[in-house]
Design a protein around this motif. Structure first.
Motif: not given
Length: 277
Positions: A120-136
């Motif tokens: 919730p700080i950087h709005w990064v979806w860490m569903g997979n540490s090898r493929y994080p997604l930016l939800t900004g």
């Protein structure tokens, strides 16, 4: 304590130390301490066989941090045994930006209270540490996360987690049936990754993030005792369909033994029946 046939004598702080990551796994912290001091792999991790006051004191001596500080940062030190963390805790890599700020150049494994891996700080979806997604650019995901937190405060963490697990299974099945109504925006750019993810992992990560708002919306229904009681008592879904109609296509009608919502009601009824003394 014996390591490689020789007793390990801990008499003073290590030459180089690093602060623990919030809610970090003890083995992860010991691994990082050994890494920055160029120790052989697994040397310091051998300290964490079973938690007790002596081993906590050894970790305090090694790191140079007082025991209360370590207990605040490392949840396992607050318990009598690491196995007492409970099923409501999950371990996975934290947000890559949080890790880069607190532990640059090191791999971190941390405890988390919920399965949803969204920073919730950087709005990064860490569903997979090898493929994080930016939800900004996805305010619907941010709103769903805040609603998820409110549900936990209203119904309790465990009840909400149980409802979220059931809702996730139903929404995933709806997506497979092609009846789930998803947001038109799919703006989820990939962030810098720590490894190479397979196409399957990339697809699963994007699907979980894209379906998250619908999953939280259904969780709000499944966690509500009043809605659940009405759903279990009703013979059809006609009266309750308006409560979830915005999540599915107009042609969808819950019926048949293979329908996910029908299966949820059947399982809930069975659990309610067998729990009656």
């Amino acid at each position: 304590m014996m390591i490689a046939g020789r007793p390990l004598q801990v008499v003073r702080r290590l030459p180089r130390t690093t602060p623990p990551f919030p809610d970090e796994v003890v083995l992860s912290y010991l691994s990082r301490l050994g890494q920055i001091n160029s120790f052989p792999d697994g040397l310091l991790m051998s300290l964490w066989i079973t938690e007790n006051d002596r081993q906590t004191a050894l970790i305090s001596t090694l790191s140079g941090y007082r025991i209360p500080v370590l207990q605040c940062a490392l949840p396992e030190l607050r318990l009598k045994s690491p196995q007492m963390m409970g099923p409501s805790w999950y371990t996975h890599a934290p947000c890559y930006r949080c890790a880069a700020r607190r532990a640059p150049g090191q791999s971190v494994n941390a405890w988390h209270r919920r399965r949803v891996r969204l920073c919730p700080i950087h709005w990064v979806w860490m569903g997979n540490s090898r493929y994080p997604l930016l939800t900004g650019r996805r305010p619907d995901i941010h709103a769903a996360y805040r609603r998820h937190r409110r549900l936990e405060a209203r119904f309790g963490r465990q009840a909400t987690e149980t409802a979220f697990t059931a809702a996730s299974n139903i929404v995933t099945k709806w997506a497979e049936m092609n009846v789930l109504v998803l947001p038109s925006s799919e703006d989820l750019p990939a962030a810098p990754a720590t490894g190479t993810a397979s196409p399957r992992e990339k697809w699963a990560t994007r699907a979980s993030a894209h379906q998250y708002p619908a999953t939280v919306a259904l969780t709000a229904l499944l966690a509500d005792p009043a809605w659940t009681e009405q759903a279990l008592a009703a013979r059809t879904w006609d009266q309750l369909r308006p409560t979830f109609a915005h999540l599915v296509s107009v042609s969808y009608n819950p019926e048949g033994m293979s329908d996910p919502l029908h299966r949820w009601r059947r399982d809930a009824r069975d659990q309610q029946y067998f729990s009656v003394p």
